[in-house]
Design a protein around this motif. Structure first.
Motif, short mmCIF file in Angstrom:
data_model
loop_
_atom_site.label_atom_id
_atom_site.label_comp_id
_atom_site.label_asym_id
_atom_site.label_seq_id
_atom_site.Cartn_x
_atom_site.Cartn_y
_atom_site.Cartn_z
N ALA A 174 68.16 -15.23 162.08
CA ALA A 174 67.93 -16.01 163.28
C ALA A 174 68.70 -17.32 163.15
O ALA A 174 68.96 -17.79 162.04
N THR A 175 69.05 -17.92 164.28
CA THR A 175 69.78 -19.19 164.27
C THR A 175 69.05 -20.25 165.09
O THR A 175 68.41 -19.94 166.09
N ALA A 176 69.17 -21.48 164.63
CA ALA A 176 68.65 -22.65 165.35
C ALA A 176 69.79 -23.66 165.40
O ALA A 176 70.14 -24.25 164.38
N GLU A 177 70.38 -23.83 166.57
CA GLU A 177 71.56 -24.67 166.70
C GLU A 177 71.29 -25.89 167.58
O GLU A 177 70.65 -25.78 168.60
N LEU A 199 69.51 -19.90 159.79
CA LEU A 199 70.33 -21.07 159.55
C LEU A 199 70.11 -22.05 160.69
O LEU A 199 69.77 -21.66 161.80
N ALA A 200 70.26 -23.32 160.37
CA ALA A 200 70.06 -24.38 161.35
C ALA A 200 71.14 -25.43 161.20
O ALA A 200 71.58 -25.73 160.08
N SER A 238 81.35 -26.89 161.53
CA SER A 238 79.91 -26.73 161.29
C SER A 238 79.52 -25.26 161.30
O SER A 238 78.79 -24.78 160.42
N ALA A 239 80.00 -24.54 162.30
CA ALA A 239 79.68 -23.11 162.41
C ALA A 239 80.21 -22.34 161.21
O ALA A 239 79.50 -21.50 160.63
N LEU A 240 81.44 -22.62 160.83
CA LEU A 240 82.04 -21.92 159.69
C LEU A 240 81.27 -22.20 158.41
O LEU A 240 80.95 -21.27 157.65
N GLU A 241 80.95 -23.45 158.14
CA GLU A 241 80.20 -23.79 156.92
C GLU A 241 78.81 -23.17 156.93
O GLU A 241 78.31 -22.75 155.88
N ALA A 242 78.18 -23.10 158.10
CA ALA A 242 76.85 -22.51 158.19
C ALA A 242 76.90 -21.03 157.83
O ALA A 242 76.07 -20.54 157.05
#
Length: 161
Positions: free
Chosen positions: A25-28, A100-101, A148-152
């Protein structure tokens, strides 16, 4: 060039999750759904990605991800404590083994001397164990979102591999 790695990283993450039978799941916040978009670009992502929430406002972070108001008041939305709570909340709410958040300041404004533009906290929760890292990215708004997306995704792939 760096963004071209995203597809490969999502594939690696997907392979890790499928092998374990785990869900994500994602929390962005600052990425505004960019991570969810990249995850769902992979055919078959419905076998390992439950979904995500764009929690841009503090109210949504509190109401939908169970981030305590005291955490937001004491530390701000862009903090270790907040992304840890977001990641735990996403895992719990979506019934996923992994979450991930991301919360940060993409710019061009909104930065402070303590938290300049490009400051991003990323949190991961894997089987109830949450960790977070602080990043300071350069470039414009889209650059910060993409980094940010890539590192997450890379961070979660490393934690699930």
């Amino acid at each position: 060039m760096e963004w071209e790695l995203m597809g490969n990283m999502v594939e690696a993450l997907a392979e890790n999750l499928r092998a374990k039978g785990w869900w994500l799941a994602t929390a962005e916040s600052c990425t505004g759904g960019l991570i969810a978009s990249e995850l769902t670009n992979v055919p078959g992502s419905s076998t390992w990605y439950t979904g995500g929430l764009v929690a841009y406002s503090n109210r949504i972070k509190q109401e939908m991800l169970d981030v305590p108001g005291e955490v937001l008041t004491a530390n701000g939305a862009v903090s270790r404590e907040t992304v840890l709570a977001m990641a735990r909340g996403a895992a719990r709410r979506f019934g996923s083994q992994c979450a991930l958040a991301v919360s940060g300041i993409a710019g061009p404004d909104g930065g402070t001397p303590e938290k300049p533009v490009g400051t991003v906290w990323i949190g991961w929760c894997v089987n109830g164990q949450a960790t977070a890292e602080l990043f300071l990215f350069g470039g414009g708004r889209l650059d910060v979102k993409r980094q940010s997306a890539l590192e997450a995704v890379m961070g979660l792939a490393a934690r699930t591999g």
